[in-house]
Design a protein around this motif. Structure first.
Motif, short mmCIF file in Angstrom:
data_model
loop_
_atom_site.label_atom_id
_atom_site.label_comp_id
_atom_site.label_asym_id
_atom_site.label_seq_id
_atom_site.Cartn_x
_atom_site.Cartn_y
_atom_site.Cartn_z
N GLU A 4 -0.58 12.00 16.42
CA GLU A 4 -0.17 11.27 15.20
C GLU A 4 0.31 9.87 15.52
O GLU A 4 0.26 8.98 14.70
CB GLU A 4 0.94 12.03 14.47
CG GLU A 4 0.46 13.31 13.79
CD GLU A 4 0.19 14.45 14.75
OE1 GLU A 4 0.85 14.51 15.80
OE2 GLU A 4 -0.70 15.27 14.48
N THR A 5 0.84 9.69 16.74
CA THR A 5 1.41 8.39 17.06
C THR A 5 0.42 7.49 17.80
O THR A 5 0.76 6.38 18.16
CB THR A 5 2.67 8.55 17.92
OG1 THR A 5 2.29 9.17 19.14
CG2 THR A 5 3.72 9.38 17.22
N LEU A 6 -0.78 7.98 18.07
CA LEU A 6 -1.75 7.16 18.77
C LEU A 6 -2.22 6.02 17.88
O LEU A 6 -2.43 6.19 16.69
CB LEU A 6 -2.97 7.99 19.19
CG LEU A 6 -2.74 9.01 20.30
CD1 LEU A 6 -3.99 9.83 20.51
CD2 LEU A 6 -2.33 8.33 21.59
N LYS A 7 -2.40 4.86 18.50
CA LYS A 7 -2.92 3.72 17.75
C LYS A 7 -4.45 3.81 17.70
O LYS A 7 -5.07 4.45 18.55
CB LYS A 7 -2.48 2.42 18.43
CG LYS A 7 -0.99 2.16 18.26
CD LYS A 7 -0.59 0.83 18.83
CE LYS A 7 -0.19 0.97 20.28
NZ LYS A 7 0.42 -0.23 20.85
N ALA A 18 -20.39 7.93 15.66
CA ALA A 18 -21.36 7.94 16.76
C ALA A 18 -21.21 9.20 17.62
O ALA A 18 -21.85 9.31 18.67
CB ALA A 18 -21.18 6.69 17.61
N GLY A 19 -20.37 10.14 17.18
CA GLY A 19 -20.25 11.40 17.92
C GLY A 19 -19.34 11.32 19.12
O GLY A 19 -19.48 12.10 20.06
N ALA A 20 -18.40 10.39 19.11
CA ALA A 20 -17.52 10.22 20.27
C ALA A 20 -16.57 11.40 20.41
O ALA A 20 -16.14 11.99 19.42
CB ALA A 20 -16.72 8.93 20.14
N ARG A 21 -16.25 11.70 21.65
CA ARG A 21 -15.13 12.60 21.95
C ARG A 21 -13.95 11.69 22.24
O ARG A 21 -13.98 10.88 23.16
CB ARG A 21 -15.47 13.46 23.16
CG ARG A 21 -14.45 14.54 23.41
CD ARG A 21 -14.93 15.47 24.53
NE ARG A 21 -16.16 16.15 24.20
CZ ARG A 21 -16.91 16.80 25.10
NH1 ARG A 21 -16.56 16.82 26.35
NH2 ARG A 21 -18.01 17.41 24.73
N MET A 22 -12.92 11.80 21.39
CA MET A 22 -11.79 10.87 21.48
C MET A 22 -10.69 11.47 22.36
O MET A 22 -10.42 12.67 22.31
CB MET A 22 -11.24 10.57 20.09
CG MET A 22 -12.28 10.06 19.09
SD MET A 22 -13.10 8.52 19.57
CE MET A 22 -11.77 7.33 19.29
N VAL A 23 -10.09 10.62 23.18
CA VAL A 23 -8.98 11.05 24.04
C VAL A 23 -7.85 10.03 23.93
O VAL A 23 -8.10 8.86 23.64
CB VAL A 23 -9.40 11.18 25.52
CG1 VAL A 23 -10.46 12.26 25.68
CG2 VAL A 23 -9.90 9.84 26.07
N PRO A 24 -6.62 10.47 24.20
CA PRO A 24 -5.52 9.49 24.26
C PRO A 24 -5.67 8.64 25.51
O PRO A 24 -5.88 9.18 26.61
CB PRO A 24 -4.26 10.36 24.34
CG PRO A 24 -4.70 11.76 24.10
CD PRO A 24 -6.14 11.84 24.46
#
Lengths: 369, 121
Positions: A4-7, A18-24
């Motif tokens: 929740e706090t990620l920018k 684009a189907g990205a796998r998102m990571v912090p």
């Protein structure tokens, strides 16, 4: 840090689409890979052109009466001698000659110094610069700007369609100019070892420019996973892994960032240590390793031929362009010569590792256009 | 075939269990570039590390779903680790293990239960 706090960068929605796998990463939600996966994205960048969102990085203008000379108080680079239109790689040093961060600083125009620092370090970097250079420079952070990197052998021909003046820059040249209908700051540089550009644009224009570049069939979006494997093959250090506040530029093989003029003057933070290291008083040195067997990752021990532990891997992984694992790590200078046979300890087993020259994959920078 | 929450699969032939990772796991890992298979003769307990799969980015442990003794490791993966991505639930198997207790196999999830578990992730 919870999600929740990620920018988010201005391209967050485009990454998801684009189907990205998102990571912090560095406090941001960033794409580690898209649908193609790390291996294909890596190879695509080496053969065509890869587009990276690196908007998490810290962009700022250093302004003041003489920002170039002021910047020399926190770095070992020759910034007084930096000509308009040029950019340098440098390091922010602490009083002990350890690296606070590595960075790019350039003069795209006559408006002070434009600096780009690592996302994970940016808050501290700008605080250090502000503390050290208070009264001399004003730091104007450019938080409303996005940063795109277009990298690969086809980057120049793609960019020439949209921004012909920018495409004509040579390696480590930089310019503030109109491109894609906006005020852009472009440099011919990057973090892959390939030819390419880093393009700073207003955040509100980033999505349109991202989509414009991706509409070209030579261009694909590339995540942080391939960015890491590309930079490792190029022998480029990663802050927080190969570099930290205990590591000097000489230990890290970044002696080129300590300019001759500054060496002679000895007027940079940690000069006593760094001067001694340049004279040969060095306890460890970064080397490239070609690894046999399983990839040796960060933290793996490096042993000599007798099996005695002599150092640690700082970055390591499989090299997609080479087809075998490689690593960067520290060893004593006596074991740093190319061809030295060492071992890396992976899950308790000693595997052969040979010191090899870096970059592992030759740089393909375009120094003359 | 039976499945674990760690995304291993097991198929049983008599008292010999063939073990691999599921298509879901292979997809999550991305391109497999190296596989460390266990030594033949090694005794493993359920939950012990059985193999290690490495993608470009990271190494991941594969756990033994059942206790037993390793009879055979898939040597073909040394030359062709990409088989784990191409055929995770067939040619991409890691090891054959002689198991002591066949009832433990029955206690693992069947395909329907595993598919339902994937829905919750």
């Amino acid at each position: 840090m919870s999600d929740e706090t990620l920018k988010l960068t201005p391209l967050y929605a485009a990454h998801l689409e684009a189907g990205a796998r998102m990571v912090p990463f560095a406090g941001y939600s960033m794409p580690v890979q898209y649908r193609d996966g790390v291996l294909k994205e890596h190879l695509w960048t080496r053969e065509n052109a890869g587009l990276f969102d690196v908007s998490h990085m810290g962009q700022a203008r250093l302004r003041g009466v003489s920002p170039l000379s002021a910047f020399e108080e926190v770095t070992p680079g020759d910034f007084i001698g930096l000509k308009p239109g040029k950019q340098r790689y440098s390091v922010l040093l602490n009083k002990k000659g350890g690296i606070i961060d590595d960075l790019m600083a350039g003069r795209p125009d006559d408006d002070g110094l434009f600096v780009v620092v690592n996302g994970a370090c940016k808050e501290n970097d700008f605080k250090v610069i502000d503390d050290e250079l208070a009264g001399q420079v004003r730091i104007d952070r450019l938080e409303d700007r996005a940063l795109l990197a277009l990298q690969g052998p086809k980057a120049a021909e793609v960019l020439a369609i949209h921004a012909p003046d920018a495409a004509k820059l040579a390696f480590m040249e930089t310019a503030a100019l109109q491109a894609f209908g906006v005020d852009a700051i472009v440099s011919r540089s990057g973090y892959t070892g390939e030819d390419g550009y880093e393009i700073s644009v207003p955040g509100e224009a980033a999505l349109r420019i991202w989509n414009t570049l991706l509409a070209d069939e030579r261009v694909r979006p590339i995540g942080l996973g391939a960015r890491d494997s590309l930079r490792l093959e190029a022998g480029l250090p990663l802050y927080g892994h190969d570099l930290d506040e205990t590591v000097s530029p000489i230990e890290a093989g970044l002696g080129f960032a300590v300019s001759k003029k500054r060496r002679d003057a000895g007027d940079f933070p940690g000069a006593r240590r760094i001067t001694a290291e340049l004279a040969g008083d060095l306890t460890r040195k970064t080397v490239g390793l070609k690894v046999e067997g399983a990839p040796a990752r960060e933290g793996a021990e490096i042993a000599d031929a007798d099996g005695d532990v002599v150092g640690l891997v700082t970055s390591g992984g499989f090299a997609p362009s080479l087809g075998y694992p490689i690593a960067l790590g520290f060893v004593p200078p006596a074991l740093a010569a190319v061809g030295t046979e060492l071992k890396v300890i992976v899950r308790g087993r000693a595997q052969p590792a040979q010191v090899v020259a870096t970059p592992f994959v030759p740089h393909r920078y375009v120094r003359k256009v | 075939m039976r499945f674990t929450k760690d995304h291993e699969w097991v198929s049983l032939d008599g008292d010999v269990a063939t073990i691999g990772i599921t298509a879901y796991a292979a997809e999550q890992l991305g391109d497999v570039v190296f596989v460390e298979t266990p030594d033949v003769g090694k005794t493993v307990a359920a939950g012990d590390g059985l193999a290690v799969v490495e993608s470009v980015k990271a190494a991941s442990d594969v756990y033994a779903p059942l206790s037993g003794e390793v009879l055979e490791a898939n040597g073909a993966l040394a030359e062709a680790p990409e088989t784990v991505n191409q055929a995770p639930e067939a040619g991409g198997w890691f090891a054959k293990v002689k198991i002591a207790d066949a009832s433990a196999y029955e206690a693992l999830m069947d395909r329907a239960a595993y598919d339902a578990y994937l829905e919750t992730l």
